[in-house]
Design an enzyme around this catalytic site. Sequence first.
Site, PDB file in Angstrom:
ATOM      1  N   SER A 159       0.914  -7.810  -5.336  1.00  0.00           N
ATOM      2  CA  SER A 159       0.797  -7.710  -3.890  1.00  0.00           C
ATOM      3  C   SER A 159       0.313  -9.048  -3.324  1.00  0.00           C
ATOM      4  O   SER A 159       0.853 -10.091  -3.656  1.00  0.00           O
ATOM      5  CB  SER A 159      -0.118  -6.541  -3.521  1.00  0.00           C
ATOM      6  OG  SER A 159      -0.001  -6.207  -2.159  1.00  0.00           O
ATOM      7  N   ASP A 218       5.557  -2.548  -3.259  1.00  0.00           N
ATOM      8  CA  ASP A 218       4.275  -3.059  -3.740  1.00  0.00           C
ATOM      9  C   ASP A 218       4.016  -2.705  -5.205  1.00  0.00           C
ATOM     10  O   ASP A 218       4.081  -1.544  -5.607  1.00  0.00           O
ATOM     11  CB  ASP A 218       3.142  -2.488  -2.873  1.00  0.00           C
ATOM     12  CG  ASP A 218       1.878  -3.314  -2.976  1.00  0.00           C
ATOM     13  OD1 ASP A 218       1.378  -3.496  -4.087  1.00  0.00           O
ATOM     14  OD2 ASP A 218       1.394  -3.787  -1.929  1.00  0.00           O
TER      15      ASP A 218
END
Length: 426
Positions: free
Chosen positions: A56, A213
């Site tokens: 991320s 993500d």
Amino acid sequence: MSASQAGAPSRRKLAVILSGGGARGAYEVGVLSYLLDAFVRVRGRPPRIDVLCGTSVGAINACFLAAHLSDPTLGIRRLVDLWNDLHLEAVLGFGVRQALSLPRLFFGGGEGGAGMFDVAPMARLIEKEIPWRAIARTLRHGHLSALSVSATEVSTGRTVIFMQTGPDGALPSQAPPRTVIRGAHIGPLHALASASIPLLFPPVRIGNELFMDGGIRQNTPIAPALRFGATHVLAIGLSREIRDIHSLERKRVPRASLVLGKVLNAFLLDHIQSDFEVLSRVNHMIDDGEKAFGPSFLPTINAAAVQRGMMPYRRVQSLVIRPSIDLGRLAAAHIRSSKLRHGPMVTRQLLSLMDVGEDTEADLASYLLFDGPFTQKLIALGRADAEARKSELLTFFGSAHEDVDPLPSEREEWSIPPPVGPARLT
């Protein structure tokens, strides 16, 4: 750990693990700023980093750092400067188009998926500010052995670890369950896919597959570091460790935004404790086995493990640095006490409404507060938390003479003076 032990690497190999958490990534930058700048004057030179693993926002920070490891002190100053100068419209886009697409976000439709925010500003920022070709140069010159970026494959839900290695490096032959390791020349799409928080940002297409993500299943990407032979693992977490299991009774039913913030915490922030408990248990198992059965214990069980096609066991030293205060509360205080800098009015109003009211936490907003004054607070906190652990860091990294650098140093003297002014991005 002795090099004579079965499965043991021949030298110290340090992995730095950068977790995900949106705007909370500024805290990581603060910790790295201390390690690669002020700590250099204490230790004598920057710690040698062999493996960088990010998920991320941690993937974005890892890619930036990987591109600058030929001069890590200057590189981290530039990264600090970038985060200090952030403003909302450079990262988040929310307008009429996004408002009209909200029904599609929750009920489906469309070809590529939707997110609450427009990802185009973030994509432009990532592509512009990270010198992507420098990553290959860093690896080729031996300043880094491997860089990995974790993302989640939408169609299967499995974790894909995109890994780029140096000329002498080989991809790990084994991957964790529901995980695949792919060799890649890591670029903007990989970082953007890794940072695509579900619902908030749309998934990102790489080749024929959509990704979101990586923190959904692997927010603290220790696995690729271990499979690349790390002997020392430094992880930077983005949530405060909760020691008191008792909590005050909430008098009102929490709003949806607060609940979503807690859900994101569970997905993206709360894995780190269990991950390092596993490392600790393996270390204790090796210690207990050698006490009970002697020095032949580790080679014996490793022979059996290799015969079954498993990774050999080894001791791994680890250290985790986490925020000393709750970042959700810090975000709530920031929103209440100051006007958000710049940005479209609708975006600022949306952030101002998140979690703030009768509650003292703004977990959801803390992921999205890409606002210079807020990120500066996180950077300062990261520096302070790292400096408070100075003695532990000195023990963990050891003497500067223990670092193994395959290249003649371009800088024989690592006496880094304080910066005269802010390091500007070029």
